[in-house]
Each structure stands twice: as C-alpha cells, then as structure tokens.
Design a protein around this motif. Structure first.
Motif, short mmCIF file in Angstrom:
data_model
loop_
_atom_site.label_atom_id
_atom_site.label_comp_id
_atom_site.label_asym_id
_atom_site.label_seq_id
_atom_site.Cartn_x
_atom_site.Cartn_y
_atom_site.Cartn_z
N ALA A 1 46.23 -48.54 -123.49
CA ALA A 1 46.91 -47.57 -123.73
C ALA A 1 46.88 -46.15 -123.53
CB ALA A 1 47.08 -47.82 -125.36
N LEU A 2 45.21 -45.83 -123.39
CA LEU A 2 44.91 -44.71 -122.90
C LEU A 2 43.94 -44.74 -121.84
CD1 LEU A 2 44.35 -42.39 -126.15
CD2 LEU A 2 46.36 -42.40 -124.73
N ASN A 3 44.11 -44.20 -120.69
CA ASN A 3 43.43 -44.24 -119.50
C ASN A 3 42.89 -42.94 -119.04
OD1 ASN A 3 42.72 -45.52 -117.32
ND2 ASN A 3 44.70 -46.13 -116.42
N GLY A 4 41.79 -42.51 -119.67
CA GLY A 4 41.01 -41.45 -119.19
C GLY A 4 41.76 -40.25 -119.63
N LYS B 1 37.71 -31.50 -128.82
CA LYS B 1 37.50 -31.99 -127.48
C LYS B 1 37.76 -33.54 -127.43
CE LYS B 1 34.92 -29.28 -124.45
NZ LYS B 1 34.08 -27.97 -125.19
N LEU B 2 38.47 -34.08 -126.41
CA LEU B 2 38.75 -35.57 -126.14
C LEU B 2 38.30 -35.47 -124.60
CD1 LEU B 2 42.31 -36.43 -127.38
CD2 LEU B 2 40.26 -36.60 -128.58
N GLU B 3 37.11 -36.28 -124.59
CA GLU B 3 36.44 -36.52 -123.34
C GLU B 3 36.52 -37.73 -122.75
OE1 GLU B 3 32.40 -35.40 -123.93
OE2 GLU B 3 33.26 -33.22 -124.38
N ASN B 4 37.49 -38.01 -121.72
CA ASN B 4 37.55 -39.44 -120.86
C ASN B 4 37.78 -40.50 -121.77
OD1 ASN B 4 37.72 -40.78 -118.72
ND2 ASN B 4 35.44 -41.29 -118.76
N ILE B 5 38.95 -40.28 -122.59
CA ILE B 5 39.16 -41.23 -123.53
C ILE B 5 40.15 -42.60 -122.85
CG2 ILE B 5 40.41 -41.94 -125.49
CD1 ILE B 5 38.31 -39.86 -126.33
N GLY C 1 51.49 -43.45 -124.97
CA GLY C 1 50.20 -43.45 -125.66
C GLY C 1 49.95 -42.15 -126.57
N LYS C 2 51.05 -41.55 -126.76
CA LYS C 2 51.21 -40.11 -127.55
C LYS C 2 50.75 -40.39 -129.01
CE LYS C 2 55.66 -39.95 -127.38
NZ LYS C 2 55.98 -41.10 -126.68
N SER C 3 51.24 -41.47 -129.53
CA SER C 3 50.38 -41.92 -131.00
C SER C 3 49.31 -42.05 -131.03
CB SER C 3 51.46 -43.12 -131.48
OG SER C 3 52.90 -42.75 -131.87
N THR C 4 48.89 -43.08 -129.96
CA THR C 4 47.46 -43.57 -129.67
C THR C 4 46.46 -42.50 -129.71
OG1 THR C 4 48.25 -45.51 -128.46
CG2 THR C 4 45.89 -44.97 -128.55
N ILE C 5 46.86 -41.32 -129.03
CA ILE C 5 46.06 -40.18 -129.10
C ILE C 5 45.93 -39.55 -130.47
CG2 ILE C 5 45.96 -37.55 -128.38
CD1 ILE C 5 46.70 -38.05 -125.69
N ILE D 1 43.43 -41.74 -132.23
CA ILE D 1 41.98 -41.33 -131.68
C ILE D 1 41.49 -40.40 -132.47
CG2 ILE D 1 40.68 -40.72 -129.70
CD1 ILE D 1 41.35 -43.78 -129.51
N VAL D 2 42.37 -39.17 -132.87
CA VAL D 2 41.86 -38.04 -133.22
C VAL D 2 41.64 -38.35 -134.58
CG1 VAL D 2 42.50 -35.62 -133.84
CG2 VAL D 2 42.93 -36.62 -131.72
N ALA D 3 42.58 -39.05 -135.48
CA ALA D 3 42.30 -39.49 -136.67
C ALA D 3 41.40 -40.42 -137.33
CB ALA D 3 43.73 -39.99 -137.51
N GLY D 4 41.15 -41.21 -136.39
CA GLY D 4 39.86 -42.24 -136.53
C GLY D 4 40.48 -43.61 -136.82
N THR D 5 41.77 -43.73 -136.83
CA THR D 5 42.36 -44.93 -136.95
C THR D 5 42.06 -45.90 -135.88
OG1 THR D 5 44.37 -43.87 -137.52
CG2 THR D 5 44.68 -46.26 -137.47
N TYR D 6 41.93 -45.46 -134.62
CA TYR D 6 41.58 -46.42 -133.47
C TYR D 6 40.16 -45.67 -132.88
CZ TYR D 6 46.13 -48.00 -133.19
OH TYR D 6 47.31 -48.67 -133.62
#
Ligand SMILES: Nc1ncnc2c1ncn2[C@@H]1O[C@H](COP(=O)(O)OP(=O)(O)O)[C@@H](O)[C@H]1O
Ligand SMILES: [Mg+2]
Lengths: 266, 306
Positions: A21-24, A3-7, A44-48, A51-56
C-alpha cells in the motif's frame, strides 16, 4: 516538524493478496505547512494518514514529529499532537452523547482524565463561544445528543473537536466527500478558518482537484503507494487542473480512473 | 388471596432490590460498553461464594460484601484481558472466565452449597434501627441507591465519560487519547464487581449460597435492562439507571406473579429468554413488517398505473 522517512506499508504479507500500500514514501513538512493529497482510488492516501495517526505501523521506515521518533506509538498516545476528521461524519463523534459531552471529551485530548466532572460552567461557556464561532447555531444546542445533528453539522463539530486540546497536526481524509456541495463548501470554509486560527500543520486528502490546488501551500499526487508528483511554490501556483490530470497520465502511464476526480474538475 | 397480602409485595420488592445491581452491571457492559458479557453467570455466584465463605468464617458481613465486590472486579478484569490482550472474541472470553469461575467458586465454598441461616448479615444493623419488618428492605434500598448515585456521578466525570464514549464510538475516542483496551478492562471489572455485589446481597437475603445460582443470570440481567427501557427511553444517565432499577423490580414481580398463577418454576427461564429475544429482535421484526407493507403499497401503485 513532521517527517516520514522511507515508509513501506504492506498488507497481507506472505499471502496471495499481498498489497504494497505504501512503497517508499518520503515526506517532510514544516510547521504551518498545509499539504493536499490527490491520487486515484487505492493509491495509499488514507494509508499515509493512518501512518501519521498511528492506526497502522509501517513495516519499514520512520515517523518523526518534532524530532521525536513516534513510529511505534499507538493511536491514543499520538492524540496529544494529532487531530483527525474522517470522511464519514458518523465516525468523528459519539452519537448518543450530547454536543457538550463530545466537546469535553475532545477538550481533554491526550490528558489524564480523572474524577472531576467533565462539564462545568467555565467549560460550557468556552464551548458555547467556540460553537458560535462556527456560525451554525449549535451554541444553543449544547445538551442535544449528537445523533440529532445533520451530516454537515456533525462534520463541523468533528472539525472543532479535532482542533480542541491543542494538537499541532490535523488530518483530513476527504472530509467533505459525503456532504452535498453546498454543505461541503461551508465545511471547507470552516476548515480554512480553523486551520488559520490554530496555526496547524495539515494533511488533507481530497478528490477535488480544484480544492487541491487552491487550498494550502503544497500538493502531492500519489499512485500505487508512491508519491509521483510534488508541487509547491511558483510551479504550484501556475498549475491548472487540466495540466494536473495530464501529468497524472504521464507519470502513472494510465488515465486518472477515479470518476469522482473527473467530476470535480469543473 | 396472595395479591392482597402486603407480605407478597414486600418480599418481591426485596428480591428485586437484591437483583438490581446485577441488572446495573449488565447495563454497564451491554448498553454502555456494547459488550455481551457472559462473565456475569460466574461472577454472581462468585460474589455469593466469597460473601458466604467469609461470613461463616466469622468475618464482618460488611467486609465480606466488599470482598465479594472486589472478587467480581477481578473476574471482570480477567475477561477484559482475555478479550483485549489476547484478542479472543468478547463472547468467548466471557464464557472462558465463567467456566473457570465454576471451579473457583466450588473451591472457595469447599462444597456446592453454604447455608447462612442465623448468621450475621449486612442487613442486621439496619434491622436494629428500622425494625425487623422493614430493615431488610430499607437496607437494600439504601445500598442500591448509594451505588446508583455513585455510578451516575462517575459516568459524568472525565474518566466516566470516556467509558461511555468507548462503547459509543471507539475509533473516535482512541483519536482523542484514550486507550480503549484499558477502558474495556476497567468497565468489565466495575460491572462484574456490581454483579458479584448483587450475588453477595442475594446470598445473605436468601440465607444461602449455591454454585448453581448463576445459571441464567445474564438473561435475567438483560430482561431487567430491557423492561426498564420500555418505561425510560433515554440515554441520559440518571434516568437510564433509574430505568434499570425499575426494570429489575418489575421483572421480579413478573416472575413472582407467574409463579403464583401456577407457572412451573422450571419453565420461567424459557419465558424470560423468549421475552428477551422479542425485545431485542423487535427492531428487525418491525423493519421486516414495514418492508412487507411497503411492498404491498408499491404493488397497488403499480397495479393502478397499469
Ligand atoms: N486494513 C487494510 N487491510 C488490507 N488492505 C488495506 C487496508 N487498508 C488499506 N488497504 C489497501 O491499501 C491500498 C491503499 O488504500 P488507501 O490508502 O485506503 O487508498 P486511498 O488512496 O483510496 O485512500 C488499497 O489497495 C487498499 O485496499
Ligand atoms: Mg481513502
């Protein structure tokens, strides 16, 4: 499951080049879901995936895996449940180390590494079997350094490594974009088989619209850090590439600018 | 003539062996971790200082040498922490530790030089067994090879492999669950422990420890590694570490011969440095030359077409 919540992810906050880069982003995947992600460059595809991998780490929002809040976990702590393949075949393997050593590194994903030898007969046998399953002849080259492999071979090996050690989520970031069409197709086939075999939950970024609709069971389209279209079920099955491109212009108020996307339309 | 004298070869080989572990430490940071570590300039005299001070205080030389190793580990760890936790560039982190070590080494020794003349040494036991002619050399060889074999084994363990992978591709190994910060700190500790061990051995071999003895050690280590690579061109660990041993010994011989040929000892540092520049710069130099060649060929073709 995931689950990604309001990222929200903001780069260079407080500077002139601030970048939202990611706006909600809200996203919820069930076990076994295979999500394809499309959108123009910089959407923002790679950024998602990062976020899942923990890089950001997101500035706002939560990342939840199997009910656990992992938002602040560093990459290495998430390795036990996330496997990853990058676009660049060079990024997924250690070039100077041999094929079997690379596999051994992946085999211990997220586990404590001790003073036992990284390779033994049992492991070699297992690696040989898994490599022959790829069907690329790599099983006879266990002791070759990875730098001797072609891009496609390296990407296949990376896929294998990304799924060793029992991760439950697989992240693929345009992982065939750097390959020639024939090799890309080969890697896509291996991707399908490996996901099927390991019962993984997948997030795959692609610029190939056809691939995005054919593979997996869900698709999202992104623009300027937002999910602008979600497709699944019947609606997704009926969707054509032409319609998808049209939908993009409607939703974003602009033409789909990534030329690679247009090229891949045929 | 000096080159017909067996003693010349023995002495040089002994010196070379005393410096092998310095080269091995530099190999770990520079080649395996891909980290240019200047801590070496401080951890080499640190090892010498700790061993010398312990020995003159009456400690068993074997224990003194082990203490030296541990002190070097701590020095490396500090560089690692400065680099990974405080995000200070690796080169600068090394310089900061090295600079601090100068003061610390002086504090440990209490003066700028300690003589170990007629003091017990780690080689004594072996000399009793093998005789005083060969005892020192044999004990050095034994120590070096024990360390080499342990290191070879270690780098093939699950943990050791992740150190190699961290130098090779840190992004990838992080996605496989390794905390690369921890690995860097550990690797730097191990490397500097070995460098300090080398310092301890050299101090006992030369019967003296001196705060200045670290100067230029990074370049000596690099030169040894590079010379080794000329003869052993492979990333396979047991061969690569053999190459390092060979390189360190050959470097000592190159220096010893130059001195005998009348080179000034003070000029040798620049000779070594230039050697390292040439060796490390060779790939770019070659590319540059090839480019010129390529341009010439292209020009010819264009001319023919015209
Ligand atoms: N580490 C970073 N620092 C600053 N900006 C970044 C960073 N990573 C990504 N961005 C920016 O965030 C936006 C989204 O990037 P990305 O997710 O890579 O896009 P894409 O959809 O093409 O994969 C882009 O504008 C990009 O420039
Ligand atoms: Mg991208």
């Amino acid at each position: 499951m995931l689950k990604l919540e309001n990222i929200h992810k903001v780069f260079n906050y407080g500077k002139v080049n601030v970048n939202h880069a990611l706006n909600g982003v809200d996203l919820s995947l069930s076990e076994g879901d295979f999500l394809t992600i499309i959108g123009s460059n910089g959407a923002g595809k790679s950024t998602i995936l990062n976020i899942v991998a923990g890089t950001y780490t997101p500035e706002i929002g939560r990342v939840v895996v199997d009910g656990k809040d992992v938002t602040r976990w560093p990459t290495h702590k998430r390795a036990s449940f996330v496997g990853r393949v990058f676009q660049d075949p060079l990024r997924g393997t250690a070039a100077e180390m041999t094929i079997e050593e690379n596999l051994s590194l992946a085999y211990m994903r997220g586990k404590r590494r001790g003073l036992k030898l990284g390779l033994n007969k049992k492991r070699r046998d297992e690696f040989r079997e898994r490599l022959s399953w790829l069907g690329l002849g790599l099983e006879d080259r266990l002791e070759d350094p990875v730098k001797l492999l072609s891009g496609g071979q390296r990407q296949a090996l990376t896929l294998l490594m990304a799924t060793l050690g029992e991760p439950i989520i697989l992240l693929l970031d345009e992982h065939t974009a750097a390959l020639d069409p024939k090799t890309a197709e080969q890697i896509i086939n291996i991707t399908r088989r490996i996901v099927e075999k390991n019962k993984l939950t997948v997030l795959m970024v692609t610029h190939n619209m056809k691939q995005a609709l054919e593979m997996g069971n869900r698709t999202i389209m992104m623009d300027k850090g937002k999910i602008i279209l979600e497709l699944q079920g019947e609606e997704r099955e009926k969707m054509t590439i032409g319609e998808l491109v049209k939908k993009f212009s409607e939703k974003s108020g602009q033409e789909l600018t990534d030329d690679r996307v247009l090229l891949a339309k045929e | 003539m000096w080159y017909l004298n067996l003693n010349f070869y023995m002495k040089t080989l002994e010196e070379g062996m005393a410096f092998v572990l310095l080269a091995m430490g530099v190999y770990i940071t520079f080649r395996i971790l891909d980290f240019a570590d200047l801590t070496v300039e401080g951890s080499f005299p640190l090892g010498a200082a700790v061993a010398a001070k312990s020995i003159v205080s009456g400690l068993n030389p074997v224990l003194a040498t082990i203490f030296a190793f541990l002190a070097g580990c701590i020095a490396g760890m500090i560089t690692g922490i400065i680099n990974t936790r405080l995000k200070i560039a690796g080169l600068l982190a090394g310089i900061l530790t090295m600079t601090s070590l100068y003061s610390i080494n002086l504090r440990i020794m209490g003066k700028s030089q300690i003589s170990l003349f007629r003091k017990p040494r780690i080689f004594d036991g072996f000399e009793r067994i093998f005789g005083s002619d060969y005892g020192t050399l044999i004990s050095l060889i034994i120590i070096v090879f024990i360390v080499k074999i342990l290191l070879d084994f270690f780098l093939h363990t699950e943990f050791g492999m992740s150190i190699r992978a961290t130098g090779d591709n840190p992004v990838m190994i992080e996605t496989l669950g390794i905390n690369t910060d921890f690995i860097k700190i550990f690797g730097l500790a191990l490397a500097n422990g070995m460098v300090a061990l080398s310092g301890a051995l050299f101090a006992q071999y030369s019967s003296s420890a001196d705060v200045q003895m670290g100067m230029g050690m990074i370049v000596v280590g690099l030169a040894s590694v590079i010379i080794g690579e000329v003869f052993v061109r492979t990333s396979k660990i047991p061969f690569a570490t053999s190459g390092v041993i060979l390189g360190a010994v050959l470097y000592r011989f190159a220096i010893a011969v130059s001195l005998r040929l009348g080179f000034d000892a003070t000029d040798l540092k620049i000779v070594t440095a230039v050697l390292v520049i040439i060796a490390l710069g060779a790939p770019s130099l070659r590319r540059f030359l090839i480019q010129d060649e390529f341009a010439e060929k292209l020009l010819e073709e264009v001319d023919e077409d015209a």
